[in-house]
Design a protein around this motif. Structure first.
Motif, PDB file in Angstrom:
ATOM      1  N   ALA A  12     -20.662  -9.814  -1.842  1.00 52.15           N
ATOM      2  CA  ALA A  12     -19.509 -10.646   0.018  1.00 52.15           C
ATOM      3  C   ALA A  12     -18.109 -10.592  -0.119  1.00 52.15           C
ATOM      4  CB  ALA A  12     -20.141 -12.023  -0.244  1.00 52.15           C
ATOM      5  N   VAL A  13     -17.749 -11.396  -1.458  1.00 53.55           N
ATOM      6  CA  VAL A  13     -16.184 -11.106  -1.335  1.00 53.55           C
ATOM      7  C   VAL A  13     -15.489  -9.961  -1.832  1.00 53.55           C
ATOM      8  CG1 VAL A  13     -13.760 -11.931  -2.926  1.00 53.55           C
ATOM      9  CG2 VAL A  13     -16.102 -13.154  -2.856  1.00 53.55           C
ATOM     10  N   ILE A  14     -15.871  -8.635  -2.283  1.00 52.79           N
ATOM     11  CA  ILE A  14     -15.667  -7.585  -1.937  1.00 52.79           C
ATOM     12  C   ILE A  14     -15.382  -6.976  -0.903  1.00 52.79           C
ATOM     13  CG2 ILE A  14     -16.583  -5.751  -2.968  1.00 52.79           C
ATOM     14  CD1 ILE A  14     -16.962  -6.768  -5.383  1.00 52.79           C
ATOM     15  N   LEU A  15     -16.443  -7.129  -0.052  1.00 52.28           N
ATOM     16  CA  LEU A  15     -17.101  -6.964   1.006  1.00 52.28           C
ATOM     17  C   LEU A  15     -15.735  -7.493   1.886  1.00 52.28           C
ATOM     18  CD1 LEU A  15     -19.453  -5.028   2.727  1.00 52.28           C
ATOM     19  CD2 LEU A  15     -20.430  -7.133   3.282  1.00 52.28           C
ATOM     20  N   LEU A  16     -15.889  -8.041   1.720  1.00 51.52           N
ATOM     21  CA  LEU A  16     -15.140  -9.048   2.957  1.00 51.52           C
ATOM     22  C   LEU A  16     -13.272  -8.194   2.977  1.00 51.52           C
ATOM     23  CD1 LEU A  16     -15.433 -12.981   2.570  1.00 51.52           C
ATOM     24  CD2 LEU A  16     -15.622 -11.099   4.746  1.00 51.52           C
ATOM     25  N   LEU A  17     -13.167  -8.108   1.586  1.00 52.31           N
ATOM     26  CA  LEU A  17     -11.451  -7.358   1.152  1.00 52.31           C
ATOM     27  C   LEU A  17     -12.207  -5.714   1.309  1.00 52.31           C
ATOM     28  CD1 LEU A  17     -11.186  -8.188  -2.860  1.00 52.31           C
ATOM     29  CD2 LEU A  17      -9.956  -9.363  -1.078  1.00 52.31           C
ATOM     30  N   VAL A  18     -12.762  -5.418   1.586  1.00 52.52           N
ATOM     31  CA  VAL A  18     -13.047  -3.790   2.034  1.00 52.52           C
ATOM     32  C   VAL A  18     -12.771  -3.957   4.160  1.00 52.52           C
ATOM     33  CG1 VAL A  18     -14.285  -2.174   3.219  1.00 52.52           C
ATOM     34  CG2 VAL A  18     -14.329  -3.324   0.591  1.00 52.52           C
ATOM     35  N   VAL A  19     -13.222  -5.378   4.901  1.00 57.31           N
ATOM     36  CA  VAL A  19     -12.775  -5.821   6.010  1.00 57.31           C
ATOM     37  C   VAL A  19     -11.387  -5.593   5.981  1.00 57.31           C
ATOM     38  CG1 VAL A  19     -13.910  -7.168   8.188  1.00 57.31           C
ATOM     39  CG2 VAL A  19     -15.864  -5.892   6.666  1.00 57.31           C
ATOM     40  N   THR A  20     -11.016  -6.272   5.105  1.00 61.61           N
ATOM     41  CA  THR A  20      -9.527  -6.622   5.610  1.00 61.61           C
ATOM     42  C   THR A  20      -8.743  -5.700   5.361  1.00 61.61           C
ATOM     43  OG1 THR A  20      -9.377  -7.473   3.045  1.00 61.61           O
ATOM     44  CG2 THR A  20      -9.679  -9.131   4.864  1.00 61.61           C
ATOM     45  N   ALA A  21      -9.504  -4.620   4.891  1.00 62.84           N
ATOM     46  CA  ALA A  21      -8.426  -3.801   3.948  1.00 62.84           C
ATOM     47  C   ALA A  21      -8.153  -2.643   5.612  1.00 62.84           C
ATOM     48  CB  ALA A  21      -8.783  -2.421   3.389  1.00 62.84           C
ATOM     49  N   VAL A  22      -9.870  -2.322   6.088  1.00 67.41           N
ATOM     50  CA  VAL A  22     -10.202  -1.660   7.465  1.00 67.41           C
ATOM     51  C   VAL A  22      -9.638  -2.007   8.409  1.00 67.41           C
ATOM     52  CG1 VAL A  22     -11.885  -0.805   8.641  1.00 67.41           C
ATOM     53  CG2 VAL A  22     -12.702  -0.754   6.229  1.00 67.41           C
ATOM     54  N   THR A  23      -9.337  -3.112   8.973  1.00 69.90           N
ATOM     55  CA  THR A  23      -8.626  -3.665   9.708  1.00 69.90           C
ATOM     56  C   THR A  23      -7.198  -3.856   9.794  1.00 69.90           C
ATOM     57  OG1 THR A  23     -10.237  -5.622   9.837  1.00 69.90           O
ATOM     58  CG2 THR A  23      -8.465  -6.434  10.933  1.00 69.90           C
ATOM     59  N   PHE A  24      -6.621  -4.066   8.283  1.00 68.43           N
ATOM     60  CA  PHE A  24      -5.503  -4.210   8.294  1.00 68.43           C
ATOM     61  C   PHE A  24      -4.867  -2.470   8.485  1.00 68.43           C
ATOM     62  CE2 PHE A  24      -1.521  -2.572   5.366  1.00 68.43           C
ATOM     63  CZ  PHE A  24      -0.607  -3.786   5.793  1.00 68.43           C
ATOM     64  N   GLY A  25      -5.590  -1.679   7.888  1.00 67.43           N
ATOM     65  CA  GLY A  25      -5.850  -0.632   8.372  1.00 67.43           C
ATOM     66  C   GLY A  25      -5.468   0.522   9.727  1.00 67.43           C
ATOM     67  N   ILE A  26      -6.360  -0.228  10.652  1.00 69.54           N
ATOM     68  CA  ILE A  26      -6.341  -0.315  11.569  1.00 69.54           C
ATOM     69  C   ILE A  26      -4.836  -0.371  12.556  1.00 69.54           C
ATOM     70  CG2 ILE A  26      -7.806  -0.740  13.667  1.00 69.54           C
ATOM     71  CD1 ILE A  26      -9.883  -0.294  11.812  1.00 69.54           C
ATOM     72  N   PHE A  27      -4.320  -1.882  12.001  1.00 71.54           N
ATOM     73  CA  PHE A  27      -3.541  -2.160  13.180  1.00 71.54           C
ATOM     74  C   PHE A  27      -1.704  -1.682  12.549  1.00 71.54           C
ATOM     75  CE2 PHE A  27      -6.997  -4.982  14.737  1.00 71.54           C
ATOM     76  CZ  PHE A  27      -6.654  -5.238  15.958  1.00 71.54           C
ATOM     77  N   PHE A  28      -1.741  -1.332  11.438  1.00 68.98           N
ATOM     78  CA  PHE A  28      -0.859  -0.821  10.849  1.00 68.98           C
ATOM     79  C   PHE A  28      -0.987   0.480   9.747  1.00 68.98           C
ATOM     80  CE2 PHE A  28      -0.748  -5.922  10.241  1.00 68.98           C
ATOM     81  CZ  PHE A  28      -0.254  -5.864  10.345  1.00 68.98           C
ATOM     82  N   ILE A  29      -1.339   0.784   9.383  1.00 72.64           N
ATOM     83  CA  ILE A  29      -1.177   2.354   8.868  1.00 72.64           C
ATOM     84  C   ILE A  29      -1.288   3.489   9.867  1.00 72.64           C
ATOM     85  CG2 ILE A  29      -2.445   3.888   6.959  1.00 72.64           C
ATOM     86  CD1 ILE A  29      -3.079   1.401   5.801  1.00 72.64           C
TER      87      ILE A  29
END
Length: 335
Positions: A12-29
């Motif tokens: 669950a922790v790993i999945l949340l990190l993946v979600v944060t990475a994807v969300t961050f990428g959508i808005f910043f990358i």
């Protein structure tokens, strides 16, 4: 069992990190990959007619000129341990979990989410109780009497409930029962202030959501019960002389509940992240309405906060669902 829970928590922790990475990428990358510069990104997040000082302040606070990995690290660090932002000559501290400050209101995002969360939780839990009880009861009765008048009428009603969009049924309920008949109130009252008024205000939103989800759960329960009641263990239970009520409740229904538990975990998780249409129609100042306002205003920090909060609820409730499998279905414990 303990090792299984630990593995699921790590996942669950790993999945949340993946979600944060994807969300961050959508808005910043992704905007940078599309050719936007740091100044253009900062201007987009500020709004119309920004001054050079405003653009520079946003670039500095968000670290838009820093490397991507450093931006992501600051983003995660802010959620875990808080962050410090510059406000002209002074600095302000954003305590954990820090999702930044709204570009439009200059208010910290997390307290805004916490203030609105009780409304969304009240809406989701109340509607879930209605649709779960009514959907399972109707589905079980339909499965025990396939082809009967009740079965045909219930499945026809379920089809109508699935087909009608929430924005239509919500406005219809609001017009009839709130404006015309004036049975239900339109101003939300917290549970701690007046429990009866709280329920009166939320009853129509509960029914609007329950009408859609109860139809889905009724059809799902019916198909699961029809399959379970034809299994060998049901014939064995009847051959042993068990009462039909016990056979249906303890053996048939428990076997049919596994897919229902799975869907329920996803549905309630998504609703806790914000029932956008229902909250907007009934003017409930919850997470969903907050998300809509932030999207319309192109306000990045609240959008990020709502997205990650919704992701947390979905991941957490899926973990709970995995643990409930063993309680609902004994075959899971055996395997």
């Amino acid at each position: 069992m303990i090792s299984y829970i630990i593995r699921r928590l790590i996942a669950a922790v790993i999945l949340l990190l993946v979600v944060t990475a994807v969300t961050f990428g959508i808005f910043f990358i992704l905007p940078k990959l599309a050719g936007q510069t740091a100044d253009q990104l900062a201007q987009q997040y500020i709004g119309k007619n920004p001054t050079p000082e405003d653009i520079e302040a946003v670039k500095r606070n968000l670290g838009l000129d820093d490397p991507v990995y450093l931006q992501y690290w600051d983003f995660i660090k802010g959620i875990v341990s808080g962050a410090t932002y510059e406000r002209g000559p002074s600095t302000v501290r954003c305590d954990m979990p820090c999702f930044g400050y709204s570009f439009k209101t200059n208010m910290e995002v997390w307290p805004q989410l916490v203030d609105r969360l009780p409304i969304t939780i009240s809406l989701a839990i109340g509607a879930a109780v209605l649709w779960l009880v009514s959907g399972i009861v109707v589905g079980v009765i339909s499965a025990l009497k396939p082809g009967s008048f009740f079965d045909r009428a219930a499945m026809g009603g379920a089809l109508a409930g699935v087909s009608l969009p929430i924005f239509f049924t919500a406005q219809l309920f609001l017009l009839l029962f709130s404006y015309k008949l004036e049975i239900f109130g339109r101003t939300y009252v917290p549970f701690t202030e007046n429990p009866s008024q709280w329920a009166n205000t939320l009853f129509l939103p509960w029914c609007s959501l329950a009408l859609l989800y109860a139809a889905i759960y009724a059809r799902l329960t019916r198909s699961g019960m029809l399959e379970a009641m034809s299994e060998d263990f049901i014939r064995t239970a009847r051959a042993k002389g068990l009462r039909e009520r016990r056979v249906v409740a303890k053996h048939g229904l428990r076997a049919a509940l596994t897919p229902i538990v799975t869907v329920f975990g996803m549905d309630i998780g998504l609703l806790l992240g914000g029932a956008v249409i229902t909250e907007s129609v009934y003017s409930l100042h919850g997470i969903g309405e907050y998300a809509v306002q932030s999207i319309v205003a192109n306000d990045l920090p609240p959008i990020l906060g709502v997205t990650l909060l919704a992701a947390f609820f979905v991941v957490f409730l899926n973990l709970v669902v995995d643990l409930l499998y063993a309680v609902v279905d004994p075959r899971v414990r055996v395997s």
